[in-house]
Design a protein around this motif. Structure first.
Motif, PDB file in Angstrom:
ATOM      1  N   ALA A 146     -52.702   8.997   7.842  1.00 46.35           N
ATOM      2  CA  ALA A 146     -52.015   7.924   7.121  1.00 46.35           C
ATOM      3  C   ALA A 146     -52.786   7.534   5.863  1.00 46.35           C
ATOM      4  O   ALA A 146     -52.198   7.338   4.789  1.00 46.35           O
ATOM      5  CB  ALA A 146     -51.848   6.713   8.038  1.00 46.35           C
ATOM      6  N   LEU A 147     -54.099   7.427   5.985  1.00 51.68           N
ATOM      7  CA  LEU A 147     -54.925   7.064   4.823  1.00 51.68           C
ATOM      8  C   LEU A 147     -54.813   8.116   3.729  1.00 51.68           C
ATOM      9  O   LEU A 147     -54.647   7.796   2.545  1.00 51.68           O
ATOM     10  CB  LEU A 147     -56.375   6.895   5.271  1.00 51.68           C
ATOM     11  N   GLN A 148     -54.889   9.392   4.121  1.00 49.74           N
ATOM     12  CA  GLN A 148     -54.797  10.473   3.145  1.00 49.74           C
ATOM     13  C   GLN A 148     -53.431  10.492   2.478  1.00 49.74           C
ATOM     14  O   GLN A 148     -53.316  10.768   1.277  1.00 49.74           O
ATOM     15  CB  GLN A 148     -55.072  11.812   3.840  1.00 49.74           C
ATOM     16  N   GLY A 149     -52.389  10.211   3.246  1.00 50.58           N
ATOM     17  CA  GLY A 149     -51.051  10.189   2.673  1.00 50.58           C
ATOM     18  C   GLY A 149     -50.904   9.139   1.593  1.00 50.58           C
ATOM     19  O   GLY A 149     -50.287   9.383   0.542  1.00 50.58           O
ATOM     20  N   VAL A 150     -51.473   7.962   1.827  1.00 46.58           N
ATOM     21  CA  VAL A 150     -51.404   6.896   0.820  1.00 46.58           C
ATOM     22  C   VAL A 150     -52.228   7.262  -0.407  1.00 46.58           C
ATOM     23  O   VAL A 150     -51.788   7.070  -1.558  1.00 46.58           O
ATOM     24  CB  VAL A 150     -51.894   5.563   1.421  1.00 46.58           C
ATOM     25  N   ARG A 151     -53.420   7.812  -0.181  1.00 41.06           N
ATOM     26  CA  ARG A 151     -54.302   8.113  -1.307  1.00 41.06           C
ATOM     27  C   ARG A 151     -53.776   9.274  -2.171  1.00 41.06           C
ATOM     28  O   ARG A 151     -54.045   9.304  -3.376  1.00 41.06           O
ATOM     29  CB  ARG A 151     -55.699   8.482  -0.789  1.00 41.06           C
ATOM     30  N   MET A 152     -53.040  10.208  -1.557  1.00 40.78           N
ATOM     31  CA  MET A 152     -52.625  11.413  -2.278  1.00 40.78           C
ATOM     32  C   MET A 152     -51.198  11.325  -2.809  1.00 40.78           C
ATOM     33  O   MET A 152     -50.701  12.305  -3.362  1.00 40.78           O
ATOM     34  CB  MET A 152     -52.753  12.636  -1.350  1.00 40.78           C
ATOM     35  N   ARG A 153     -50.535  10.203  -2.648  1.00 36.81           N
ATOM     36  CA  ARG A 153     -49.159  10.099  -3.142  1.00 36.81           C
ATOM     37  C   ARG A 153     -49.137  10.168  -4.671  1.00 36.81           C
ATOM     38  O   ARG A 153     -50.144   9.849  -5.329  1.00 36.81           O
ATOM     39  CB  ARG A 153     -48.517   8.794  -2.667  1.00 36.81           C
ATOM     40  N   GLU A 154     -48.007  10.578  -5.225  1.00 36.60           N
ATOM     41  CA  GLU A 154     -47.870  10.697  -6.678  1.00 36.60           C
ATOM     42  C   GLU A 154     -47.555   9.319  -7.265  1.00 36.60           C
ATOM     43  O   GLU A 154     -46.446   8.806  -7.118  1.00 36.60           O
ATOM     44  CB  GLU A 154     -46.761  11.690  -7.012  1.00 36.60           C
ATOM     45  N   ARG A 171     -38.471   0.811  -2.692  1.00 34.80           N
ATOM     46  CA  ARG A 171     -39.409   1.729  -3.327  1.00 34.80           C
ATOM     47  C   ARG A 171     -40.335   2.358  -2.284  1.00 34.80           C
ATOM     48  O   ARG A 171     -40.659   3.551  -2.365  1.00 34.80           O
ATOM     49  CB  ARG A 171     -40.219   0.982  -4.380  1.00 34.80           C
ATOM     50  N   PHE A 172     -40.764   1.572  -1.292  1.00 33.09           N
ATOM     51  CA  PHE A 172     -41.646   2.102  -0.255  1.00 33.09           C
ATOM     52  C   PHE A 172     -40.917   3.143   0.594  1.00 33.09           C
ATOM     53  O   PHE A 172     -41.420   4.248   0.817  1.00 33.09           O
ATOM     54  CB  PHE A 172     -42.163   0.971   0.636  1.00 33.09           C
ATOM     55  N   ALA A 177     -42.832   6.460   1.262  1.00 29.94           N
ATOM     56  CA  ALA A 177     -42.877   6.885   2.664  1.00 29.94           C
ATOM     57  C   ALA A 177     -42.715   8.394   2.843  1.00 29.94           C
ATOM     58  O   ALA A 177     -43.464   9.000   3.625  1.00 29.94           O
ATOM     59  CB  ALA A 177     -41.826   6.126   3.470  1.00 29.94           C
ATOM     60  N   PRO A 178     -41.754   9.058   2.170  1.00 26.23           N
ATOM     61  CA  PRO A 178     -41.653  10.512   2.362  1.00 26.23           C
ATOM     62  C   PRO A 178     -42.920  11.263   1.974  1.00 26.23           C
ATOM     63  O   PRO A 178     -43.276  12.250   2.629  1.00 26.23           O
ATOM     64  CB  PRO A 178     -40.480  10.906   1.448  1.00 26.23           C
ATOM     65  N   GLN A 179     -43.599  10.803   0.929  1.00 29.05           N
ATOM     66  CA  GLN A 179     -44.842  11.458   0.535  1.00 29.05           C
ATOM     67  C   GLN A 179     -45.943  11.217   1.566  1.00 29.05           C
ATOM     68  O   GLN A 179     -46.701  12.129   1.911  1.00 29.05           O
ATOM     69  CB  GLN A 179     -45.299  10.930  -0.824  1.00 29.05           C
ATOM     70  N   ILE A 180     -46.027   9.984   2.066  1.00 29.18           N
ATOM     71  CA  ILE A 180     -47.051   9.652   3.060  1.00 29.18           C
ATOM     72  C   ILE A 180     -46.835  10.456   4.336  1.00 29.18           C
ATOM     73  O   ILE A 180     -47.780  10.998   4.918  1.00 29.18           O
ATOM     74  CB  ILE A 180     -47.030   8.142   3.351  1.00 29.18           C
ATOM     75  N   VAL A 181     -45.583  10.555   4.764  1.00 28.99           N
ATOM     76  CA  VAL A 181     -45.276  11.258   6.012  1.00 28.99           C
ATOM     77  C   VAL A 181     -45.613  12.738   5.912  1.00 28.99           C
ATOM     78  O   VAL A 181     -46.007  13.363   6.904  1.00 28.99           O
ATOM     79  CB  VAL A 181     -43.796  11.044   6.391  1.00 28.99           C
TER      80      VAL A 181
END
Length: 260
Positions: A146-154, A171-172, A177-181
């Motif tokens: 989850a942490l990596q998903g938030v940090r690596m989102r565009e 917006r979330f 959310a699709p990027q985080i998942v």
């Protein structure tokens, strides 16, 4: 549209045949091992499958499977709830993400057997030991995903959504959310598989019921056929979960990648 549906169906059928071929290969190697080493080391596949049917037919055998499933999913769901929540919070804060890295490293470095010993001291031989062991063993993986998903989102997509005055919640769900998942799902799937391995290990050492307890009974009785039957049950359950739960969820959450 029809061409796309046919292509998707053929891909799924091909994937299914590939999985089935892999299963047959495993059984072929198993048969070779039986012929080379004998039934005491490795029983015949048909003997183990016959014992599997006997175990599942028994009320106690089916109860063991349900108990193990309940413990595995309870620990996994708790880890998912806490790991995703805290991972999202830490991912949006540079300070928290830096502070959490040592804790993730330490938690991932502690072997499950050490958590089992601690859980035995804290909870005894009840459900608490396997559930806690699954929770604490899978939590770091889900948190890190989850942490990596938030940090690596565009972040450019966030800025574009803001420029169009898209509401925060929308917006979330539709942008972030699709990027985080897409980063969270591999860790989540790995954690789900790990939960079954950990719960069986914990039951083997701490419980009188469950698949792990069944393996302990087979070890005491030097019953290799029952041991292999329990192993086949665990692997079979993992394959069913992957095919019926993980793959459909993966196709759904990663659909945005293939959208034209």
């Amino acid at each position: 549209m029809i061409h796309h549906m046919l292509s998707t169906l053929l891909n799924k059928l091909w994937s299914g045949w590939g999985t089935l071929a892999g299963v047959f290969l495993i059984f072929a190697l198993w048969q070779i091992g039986f012929e080379a080493f004998g039934s005491l080391v490795l029983p015949a596949p048909m003997e183990a499958l016959g014992r599997l049917i006997d175990l599942v037919a028994l009320p106690s055998g089916f109860e063991y499977i349900l108990i193990t499933a309940k413990r595995a999913f309870a620990g996994f769901l708790l880890a998912s709830a806490f790991g995703i929540s805290f991972g999202l919070i830490a991912g949006w804060s540079n300070t928290l993400s830096l502070l959490c890295k040592p804790f993730i490293t330490v938690a991932l470095g502690v072997p499950p057997i050490a958590w089992i010993v601690l859980a035995l001291l804290w909870f005894g031989g009840d459900d608490g030991t396997p559930i806690f062991t699954v929770f604490i063993s899978t939590l770091p993986l889900i948190f890190a995903g989850a942490l990596q998903g938030v940090r690596m989102r565009e972040k450019e997509l966030d800025e574009m959504a803001k420029s169009f005055h898209v509401p925060l919640i929308q917006r979330f769900w539709q942008v972030q959310a699709p990027q985080i998942v897409s980063y969270l799902f591999p860790a989540w799937a790995t954690a789900l598989g790990l939960s079954w391995k950990v719960v069986v290990m914990a039951e083997l050492l701490s419980s009188t019921r469950g698949i792990g307890a069944g393996l302990a009974e087979a070890r005491v009785n030097i019953d290799t056929a029952s041991t292999m039957a329990w192993i086949v049950i665990v692997v079979g359950l993992l394959l069913v979960i992957e095919g019926m739960l993980l793959n459909p969820v993966k196709d759904y959450v990663e659909g945005w990648k293939h959208a034209e």
